[in-house]
Design a protein around this motif. Structure first.
Motif, PDB file in Angstrom:
ATOM      1  N   PHE A  16       0.857  -1.185   0.000  1.00  0.00           N
ATOM      2  CA  PHE A  16       0.000   0.000   0.000  1.00  0.00           C
ATOM      3  C   PHE A  16       0.894   1.236   0.000  1.00  0.00           C
ATOM      4  CE2 PHE A  16       0.769  -1.018   4.408  1.00  0.00           C
ATOM      5  CZ  PHE A  16       0.888   0.192   5.062  1.00  0.00           C
ATOM      6  N   VAL A  17       0.270   2.386  -0.221  1.00  0.00           N
ATOM      7  CA  VAL A  17       0.981   3.667  -0.263  1.00  0.00           C
ATOM      8  C   VAL A  17       0.325   4.605   0.730  1.00  0.00           C
ATOM      9  CG1 VAL A  17       1.710   5.604  -1.718  1.00  0.00           C
ATOM     10  CG2 VAL A  17       1.456   3.318  -2.727  1.00  0.00           C
ATOM     11  N   GLN A  18       1.155   5.384   1.429  1.00  0.00           N
ATOM     12  CA  GLN A  18       0.659   6.419   2.337  1.00  0.00           C
ATOM     13  C   GLN A  18       1.269   7.757   1.931  1.00  0.00           C
ATOM     14  OE1 GLN A  18       2.261   4.345   5.855  1.00  0.00           O
ATOM     15  NE2 GLN A  18       0.259   4.734   6.779  1.00  0.00           N
ATOM     16  N   LEU A  39       5.846   4.014   0.388  1.00  0.00           N
ATOM     17  CA  LEU A  39       5.338   2.875  -0.353  1.00  0.00           C
ATOM     18  C   LEU A  39       5.775   1.603   0.369  1.00  0.00           C
ATOM     19  CD1 LEU A  39       5.399   2.739  -4.148  1.00  0.00           C
ATOM     20  CD2 LEU A  39       6.164   0.756  -2.888  1.00  0.00           C
ATOM     21  N   HIS A  40       4.808   0.761   0.689  1.00  0.00           N
ATOM     22  CA  HIS A  40       5.074  -0.521   1.350  1.00  0.00           C
ATOM     23  C   HIS A  40       4.900  -1.605   0.294  1.00  0.00           C
ATOM     24  CE1 HIS A  40       4.738   1.196   5.486  1.00  0.00           C
ATOM     25  NE2 HIS A  40       4.037   2.103   4.812  1.00  0.00           N
ATOM     26  N   LYS A  45       9.681  -4.329   1.547  1.00  0.00           N
ATOM     27  CA  LYS A  45      10.511  -3.127   1.465  1.00  0.00           C
ATOM     28  C   LYS A  45       9.632  -1.899   1.670  1.00  0.00           C
ATOM     29  CE  LYS A  45      14.049  -0.966  -1.374  1.00  0.00           C
ATOM     30  NZ  LYS A  45      14.797  -1.012  -2.649  1.00  0.00           N
ATOM     31  N   ILE A  46      10.179  -0.913   2.366  1.00  0.00           N
ATOM     32  CA  ILE A  46       9.487   0.354   2.583  1.00  0.00           C
ATOM     33  C   ILE A  46      10.336   1.451   1.949  1.00  0.00           C
ATOM     34  CG2 ILE A  46       8.657   1.997   4.305  1.00  0.00           C
ATOM     35  CD1 ILE A  46       8.396  -0.435   6.226  1.00  0.00           C
ATOM     36  N   ILE A  47       9.730   2.207   1.044  1.00  0.00           N
ATOM     37  CA  ILE A  47      10.430   3.277   0.330  1.00  0.00           C
ATOM     38  C   ILE A  47       9.729   4.585   0.657  1.00  0.00           C
ATOM     39  CG2 ILE A  47      11.180   4.149  -1.917  1.00  0.00           C
ATOM     40  CD1 ILE A  47      10.678   1.249  -2.978  1.00  0.00           C
ATOM     41  N   SER A  48      10.482   5.579   1.129  1.00  0.00           N
ATOM     42  CA  SER A  48       9.910   6.880   1.467  1.00  0.00           C
ATOM     43  C   SER A  48      10.682   7.983   0.775  1.00  0.00           C
ATOM     44  CB  SER A  48       9.977   7.126   2.980  1.00  0.00           C
ATOM     45  OG  SER A  48       9.191   6.199   3.669  1.00  0.00           O
TER      46      SER A  48
END
Length: 124
Positions: A16-18, A39-40, A45-48
């Motif tokens: 999902f995206v926050q 972005l999860h 992986k978590i990309i910010s």
């Protein structure tokens, strides 16, 4: 824009995206807001990164061009605004609209589009 943050978490996470918050910036050509987008991925992986509204517009245009989406097939997001664009209520509404757009793209489409979206977020 601030640095990119990428980390790995539990591989069972759903994707999902926050768009969690924003900050206003005074630039040479005027003031603007940066939106913090996280972005999860489905593989943990978590990309910010922080992105301007115009970056989201460019992503939408690139998706239409690269993947030949009919322009009306992608969820719209808040329009461009010149006066009042830094007001808290407007920023909150825009932030939610951008998050809805990002989730509609990231959750509905193929791995190729997910990869494209992840690469876009990683760009500074």
């Amino acid at each position: 824009s601030s640095g990119i943050n990428a980390e790995y978490g539990d591989k069972r996470h759903r994707k999902f995206v926050q768009v969690t918050h924003s900050r206003n910036v005074t630039g040479f050509f005027g003031d603007y807001s940066l939106y913090h987008c996280t972005l999860h991925t489905s593989y943990g992986k978590i990309i910010s990164n922080e992105k301007r509204y115009s970056d989201f517009v460019s992503l939408r245009e690139a998706l239409v061009k690269t993947f030949r989406f009919p322009p009306n097939s992608l969820l719209d997001f808040p329009e461009k605004k010149v006066i009042g664009k830094l007001k808290e209520d407007f920023i909150r509404q825009r932030q939610q609209g951008l998050e809805d757009f990002m989730n509609s793209v990231y959750l509905r489409y193929s791995q190729d589009i997910n990869n494209f979206t992840e690469q876009w977020l990683c760009k500074g």
